[in-house]
Design a protein around this motif. Sequence first.
Motif, PDB file in Angstrom:
ATOM      1  N   GLU A  54       0.831  -1.189   0.000  1.00  0.00           N
ATOM      2  CA  GLU A  54       0.000   0.000   0.000  1.00  0.00           C
ATOM      3  C   GLU A  54       0.874   1.250   0.000  1.00  0.00           C
ATOM      4  OE1 GLU A  54      -2.394  -0.005   3.518  1.00  0.00           O
ATOM      5  OE2 GLU A  54      -0.775   0.778   4.774  1.00  0.00           O
ATOM      6  N   GLY A  55       0.273   2.350  -0.388  1.00  0.00           N
ATOM      7  CA  GLY A  55       0.924   3.655  -0.353  1.00  0.00           C
ATOM      8  C   GLY A  55      -0.138   4.729  -0.252  1.00  0.00           C
ATOM      9  N   ARG A  56       0.257   5.925   0.140  1.00  0.00           N
ATOM     10  CA  ARG A  56      -0.708   7.003   0.275  1.00  0.00           C
ATOM     11  C   ARG A  56      -0.031   8.350   0.046  1.00  0.00           C
ATOM     12  NH1 ARG A  56      -1.718   6.828   6.848  1.00  0.00           N
ATOM     13  NH2 ARG A  56       0.467   7.102   7.464  1.00  0.00           N
ATOM     14  N   TRP A  57      -0.850   9.329  -0.315  1.00  0.00           N
ATOM     15  CA  TRP A  57      -0.387  10.698  -0.473  1.00  0.00           C
ATOM     16  C   TRP A  57      -0.753  11.488   0.769  1.00  0.00           C
ATOM     17  CZ3 TRP A  57       2.645  12.662  -4.226  1.00  0.00           C
ATOM     18  CH2 TRP A  57       2.807  11.910  -5.394  1.00  0.00           C
ATOM     19  N   ARG A  58       0.198  12.279   1.263  1.00  0.00           N
ATOM     20  CA  ARG A  58      -0.055  13.164   2.403  1.00  0.00           C
ATOM     21  C   ARG A  58       0.100  14.613   1.935  1.00  0.00           C
ATOM     22  NH1 ARG A  58       0.040  12.478   7.876  1.00  0.00           N
ATOM     23  NH2 ARG A  58       0.929  10.399   7.654  1.00  0.00           N
ATOM     24  N   TYR A  59      -0.905  15.445   2.219  1.00  0.00           N
ATOM     25  CA  TYR A  59      -0.910  16.843   1.798  1.00  0.00           C
ATOM     26  C   TYR A  59      -0.693  17.760   2.996  1.00  0.00           C
ATOM     27  CZ  TYR A  59      -2.711  15.245  -2.672  1.00  0.00           C
ATOM     28  OH  TYR A  59      -2.871  14.612  -3.887  1.00  0.00           O
ATOM     29  N   ALA A  60       0.186  18.740   2.838  1.00  0.00           N
ATOM     30  CA  ALA A  60       0.431  19.734   3.866  1.00  0.00           C
ATOM     31  C   ALA A  60      -0.696  20.758   3.858  1.00  0.00           C
ATOM     32  CB  ALA A  60       1.775  20.427   3.636  1.00  0.00           C
ATOM     33  N   ASN A  61      -1.200  21.106   5.025  1.00  0.00           N
ATOM     34  CA  ASN A  61      -2.320  22.048   5.111  1.00  0.00           C
ATOM     35  C   ASN A  61      -1.945  23.442   4.641  1.00  0.00           C
ATOM     36  OD1 ASN A  61      -3.980  20.064   6.183  1.00  0.00           O
ATOM     37  ND2 ASN A  61      -3.393  20.534   8.300  1.00  0.00           N
ATOM     38  N   SER A  62      -0.719  23.850   4.885  1.00  0.00           N
ATOM     39  CA  SER A  62      -0.321  25.217   4.567  1.00  0.00           C
ATOM     40  C   SER A  62      -0.027  25.410   3.091  1.00  0.00           C
ATOM     41  CB  SER A  62       0.906  25.609   5.398  1.00  0.00           C
ATOM     42  OG  SER A  62       1.969  24.685   5.158  1.00  0.00           O
ATOM     43  N   THR A  63       0.707  24.485   2.489  1.00  0.00           N
ATOM     44  CA  THR A  63       1.107  24.648   1.091  1.00  0.00           C
ATOM     45  C   THR A  63       0.269  23.837   0.117  1.00  0.00           C
ATOM     46  OG1 THR A  63       2.717  22.846   1.250  1.00  0.00           O
ATOM     47  CG2 THR A  63       3.467  25.065   1.865  1.00  0.00           C
ATOM     48  N   GLY A  64      -0.368  22.824   0.591  1.00  0.00           N
ATOM     49  CA  GLY A  64      -1.141  21.953  -0.297  1.00  0.00           C
ATOM     50  C   GLY A  64      -0.276  21.012  -1.102  1.00  0.00           C
ATOM     51  N   ALA A  65       1.021  20.987  -0.815  1.00  0.00           N
ATOM     52  CA  ALA A  65       1.928  20.105  -1.548  1.00  0.00           C
ATOM     53  C   ALA A  65       1.723  18.664  -1.101  1.00  0.00           C
ATOM     54  CB  ALA A  65       3.375  20.529  -1.306  1.00  0.00           C
ATOM     55  N   GLY A  66       1.826  17.764  -2.058  1.00  0.00           N
ATOM     56  CA  GLY A  66       1.615  16.354  -1.758  1.00  0.00           C
ATOM     57  C   GLY A  66       2.918  15.600  -1.614  1.00  0.00           C
ATOM     58  N   GLN A  67       2.910  14.604  -0.783  1.00  0.00           N
ATOM     59  CA  GLN A  67       4.067  13.747  -0.585  1.00  0.00           C
ATOM     60  C   GLN A  67       3.612  12.299  -0.541  1.00  0.00           C
ATOM     61  OE1 GLN A  67       6.185  14.284   3.091  1.00  0.00           O
ATOM     62  NE2 GLN A  67       7.940  13.066   2.450  1.00  0.00           N
ATOM     63  N   PHE A  68       4.267  11.465  -1.325  1.00  0.00           N
ATOM     64  CA  PHE A  68       3.900  10.051  -1.374  1.00  0.00           C
ATOM     65  C   PHE A  68       4.612   9.301  -0.270  1.00  0.00           C
ATOM     66  CE2 PHE A  68       4.647   5.693  -2.920  1.00  0.00           C
ATOM     67  CZ  PHE A  68       3.328   5.286  -3.065  1.00  0.00           C
ATOM     68  N   GLU A  69       3.867   8.538   0.518  1.00  0.00           N
ATOM     69  CA  GLU A  69       4.428   7.708   1.568  1.00  0.00           C
ATOM     70  C   GLU A  69       4.253   6.245   1.184  1.00  0.00           C
ATOM     71  OE1 GLU A  69       2.680   8.618   5.296  1.00  0.00           O
ATOM     72  OE2 GLU A  69       3.411  10.684   5.336  1.00  0.00           O
ATOM     73  N   GLY A  70       5.309   5.576   0.994  1.00  0.00           N
ATOM     74  CA  GLY A  70       5.232   4.182   0.616  1.00  0.00           C
ATOM     75  C   GLY A  70       6.355   3.815  -0.330  1.00  0.00           C
ATOM     76  N   PRO A  71       6.350   2.577  -0.781  1.00  0.00           N
ATOM     77  CA  PRO A  71       5.325   1.578  -0.451  1.00  0.00           C
ATOM     78  C   PRO A  71       5.533   0.972   0.930  1.00  0.00           C
ATOM     79  CG  PRO A  71       6.986   0.609  -1.857  1.00  0.00           C
ATOM     80  CD  PRO A  71       7.342   2.063  -1.739  1.00  0.00           C
ATOM     81  N   TYR A  72       4.444   0.444   1.465  1.00  0.00           N
ATOM     82  CA  TYR A  72       4.466  -0.314   2.708  1.00  0.00           C
ATOM     83  C   TYR A  72       4.116  -1.748   2.357  1.00  0.00           C
ATOM     84  CZ  TYR A  72       3.098  -2.198   7.237  1.00  0.00           C
ATOM     85  OH  TYR A  72       2.975  -2.979   8.350  1.00  0.00           O
ATOM     86  N   LEU A  73       4.972  -2.680   2.736  1.00  0.00           N
ATOM     87  CA  LEU A  73       4.781  -4.098   2.430  1.00  0.00           C
ATOM     88  C   LEU A  73       4.508  -4.859   3.724  1.00  0.00           C
ATOM     89  CD1 LEU A  73       7.882  -4.547   0.091  1.00  0.00           C
ATOM     90  CD2 LEU A  73       5.568  -3.918  -0.574  1.00  0.00           C
ATOM     91  N   GLU A  74       3.572  -5.792   3.658  1.00  0.00           N
ATOM     92  CA  GLU A  74       3.265  -6.611   4.835  1.00  0.00           C
ATOM     93  C   GLU A  74       2.887  -8.011   4.399  1.00  0.00           C
ATOM     94  OE1 GLU A  74       1.001  -4.861   8.126  1.00  0.00           O
ATOM     95  OE2 GLU A  74      -0.330  -6.598   7.996  1.00  0.00           O
ATOM     96  N   ALA A  75       3.373  -8.995   5.125  1.00  0.00           N
ATOM     97  CA  ALA A  75       3.045 -10.402   4.865  1.00  0.00           C
ATOM     98  C   ALA A  75       2.893 -11.124   6.199  1.00  0.00           C
ATOM     99  CB  ALA A  75       4.120 -11.062   4.022  1.00  0.00           C
ATOM    100  N   ASP A  76       1.944 -12.050   6.253  1.00  0.00           N
ATOM    101  CA  ASP A  76       1.677 -12.787   7.480  1.00  0.00           C
ATOM    102  C   ASP A  76       1.400 -14.244   7.126  1.00  0.00           C
ATOM    103  OD1 ASP A  76       0.583 -12.303  10.585  1.00  0.00           O
ATOM    104  OD2 ASP A  76      -0.363 -13.988   9.558  1.00  0.00           O
ATOM    105  N   ALA A  77       1.884 -15.145   7.961  1.00  0.00           N
ATOM    106  CA  ALA A  77       1.645 -16.571   7.750  1.00  0.00           C
ATOM    107  C   ALA A  77       1.265 -17.219   9.072  1.00  0.00           C
ATOM    108  CB  ALA A  77       2.868 -17.256   7.170  1.00  0.00           C
ATOM    109  N   THR A  78       0.229 -18.056   9.031  1.00  0.00           N
ATOM    110  CA  THR A  78      -0.225 -18.819  10.182  1.00  0.00           C
ATOM    111  C   THR A  78      -0.151 -20.298   9.829  1.00  0.00           C
ATOM    112  OG1 THR A  78      -1.744 -17.060  10.845  1.00  0.00           O
ATOM    113  CG2 THR A  78      -2.131 -19.242  11.764  1.00  0.00           C
ATOM    114  N   LEU A  79       0.557 -21.067  10.654  1.00  0.00           N
ATOM    115  CA  LEU A  79       0.749 -22.487  10.390  1.00  0.00           C
ATOM    116  C   LEU A  79       0.271 -23.297  11.591  1.00  0.00           C
ATOM    117  CD1 LEU A  79       4.413 -22.309   9.038  1.00  0.00           C
ATOM    118  CD2 LEU A  79       2.296 -22.126   7.718  1.00  0.00           C
TER     119      LEU A  79
END
Length: 253
Positions: A54-79
């Motif tokens: 997953e990834g997301r965009w974060r916008y600054a309230n003052s400037t309105g500039a966007g910044q991409f945060e990511g990617p975030y990777l996650e994996a889970d296994a149950t045995l």
Amino acid sequence: MHRAFLLIFVLSALALAEDEDLVEAPVVEAPTDSVVASHITNDRFRYRAYAFIEGRWRYANSTGAGQFEGPYLEADATLDYKLSDAFKVFFDGMASYSQYTDSALFSLNQIGARFHAGDWVFAAGRERNRRSPGLFVSPSDPLHTNPTFAGPREIRTGEWIARVSHQAPTHSTDVCYVPYRTLTKEGFPNESPRAEFWLRHFHKVGPIDLDVSGGYLDGTWRGGLSALGFLASVWKFYGEFGYREGGVWKHFA
């Protein structure tokens, strides 16, 4: 000395699965197309797993500039593997990586073994065995404080315990030795063994499930009581009562 009580009553049409056995929680369902989930079941071996990015965009309230945060990777296994009809081993682990923080983490959620001998069960390791019915908070079960929700990020972290249980169709009793409560971020013990314990008794009385528990955890005496039933076979209703000596509980609804 302080004594604190917390009493909660909730009426809900939702049902919550118990975690008595590792693989009996609901099979993971993908909430988005980015999630890959699978599971397998046979007489000896069971597993379920998921992975997503997953990834997301974060916008600054003052400037309105966007910044991409990511990617975030996650994996889970149950045995869950049955070595024999009486002996079973289990494991649940999660790995994640965030490019935004440039950090990776492996978390050991559960690991251990269970041995069944008639109505008796002996278990040791990091195990999740939650019975309290609370959806958002569970004052009756301070050993397993986090509720479980369906989905890839459902909470499946257990506690390091040694457990002896007697189980029957309408009731069960658990005696747990709890040696570790302070853990590393990876889920491993980070202290010397404690002399702490937890007792729990579950009893089905007609359509009502009753659970009473108590013991010595985190240096204080604690106790809990919960009741659960169904109204017209549709609505679930339950109440929980929690007690802790030597501290104050806070609950935010």
